[in-house]
Design an enzyme around this catalytic site. Sequence first.
Site, PDB file in Angstrom:
ATOM      1  N   ASP A  14       0.953  -1.167  -0.022  1.00  0.00           N
ATOM      2  CA  ASP A  14       0.036  -0.114  -0.001  1.00  0.00           C
ATOM      3  C   ASP A  14       0.701   1.161  -0.001  1.00  0.00           C
ATOM      4  OD1 ASP A  14      -2.407   1.502   0.320  1.00  0.00           O
ATOM      5  OD2 ASP A  14      -1.879   1.640   2.235  1.00  0.00           O
ATOM      6  N   ASP A  16      -0.106   5.007   1.099  1.00  0.00           N
ATOM      7  CA  ASP A  16      -0.278   6.154   2.106  1.00  0.00           C
ATOM      8  C   ASP A  16      -0.351   5.136   3.595  1.00  0.00           C
ATOM      9  OD1 ASP A  16      -1.049   8.369   0.776  1.00  0.00           O
ATOM     10  OD2 ASP A  16      -2.349   6.978  -0.145  1.00  0.00           O
TER      11      ASP A  16
END
Length: 225
Positions: A14, A16
């Site tokens: 991922d 963020d």
Amino acid sequence: MTDTLSLPSLVIFDCDGVLVDSEPISLGVLTRGLNGIGLALDVETVRARYAGTSMVSIMERVATEDGIQPPDGFAERVKAETLRAFEAELSAMAGIAQALAELALPFCVASSSDPVRLRRSLGLTGLLPLFDGRIFSSAEVARGKPFPDLFLHAAARMGQDPSACLVIEDSVPGVQAARAAGMRVAGFTGGGHWGHDRAGQDLMAAGAARVFTAHADLGRIISGS
């Protein structure tokens, strides 16, 4: 799928809260925006409700769950203000560049962020060259996290079987999406938005096999040791 100790053939990150420490910035901007249209939530509530999901999903939930129809252009204004704040404040997660340099396995990024924000985040923090050509956004699939579409899309584009993938995630929807895709997942809690003591418990409850707080431990996490 089982959480064995075999090495994955692909690591999916991922962005963020995993690669870049963006969540304190973006959640603050989003909270101020939601307050401005009459939704009285604090940052921690916004984090719990919306972290790890796309702006499209957030706007849909505000309309259906809270009965507030965001005004025209609201999402675009929040995105623009977030990018301006990134220019001044965004940094890569501590230790991630070295961890990626030492990673001997194929890897990519799959994020709920829109493509513009995703590439800008990676560019501002110097990580873009490490992922260029292997960047996947929820804008490319029909459903965002917690649905498995994005991770399955990333695995297919990278030519890997989902069962052989390991996802590194910091949010409950992201962990749920990875598990729904039939992938192993490790939870990362080193981001600035994880200020409460239930962070690891929340991710483990969602299906993370293990949790870690520093990218210096990434090799150990990947090997399962």
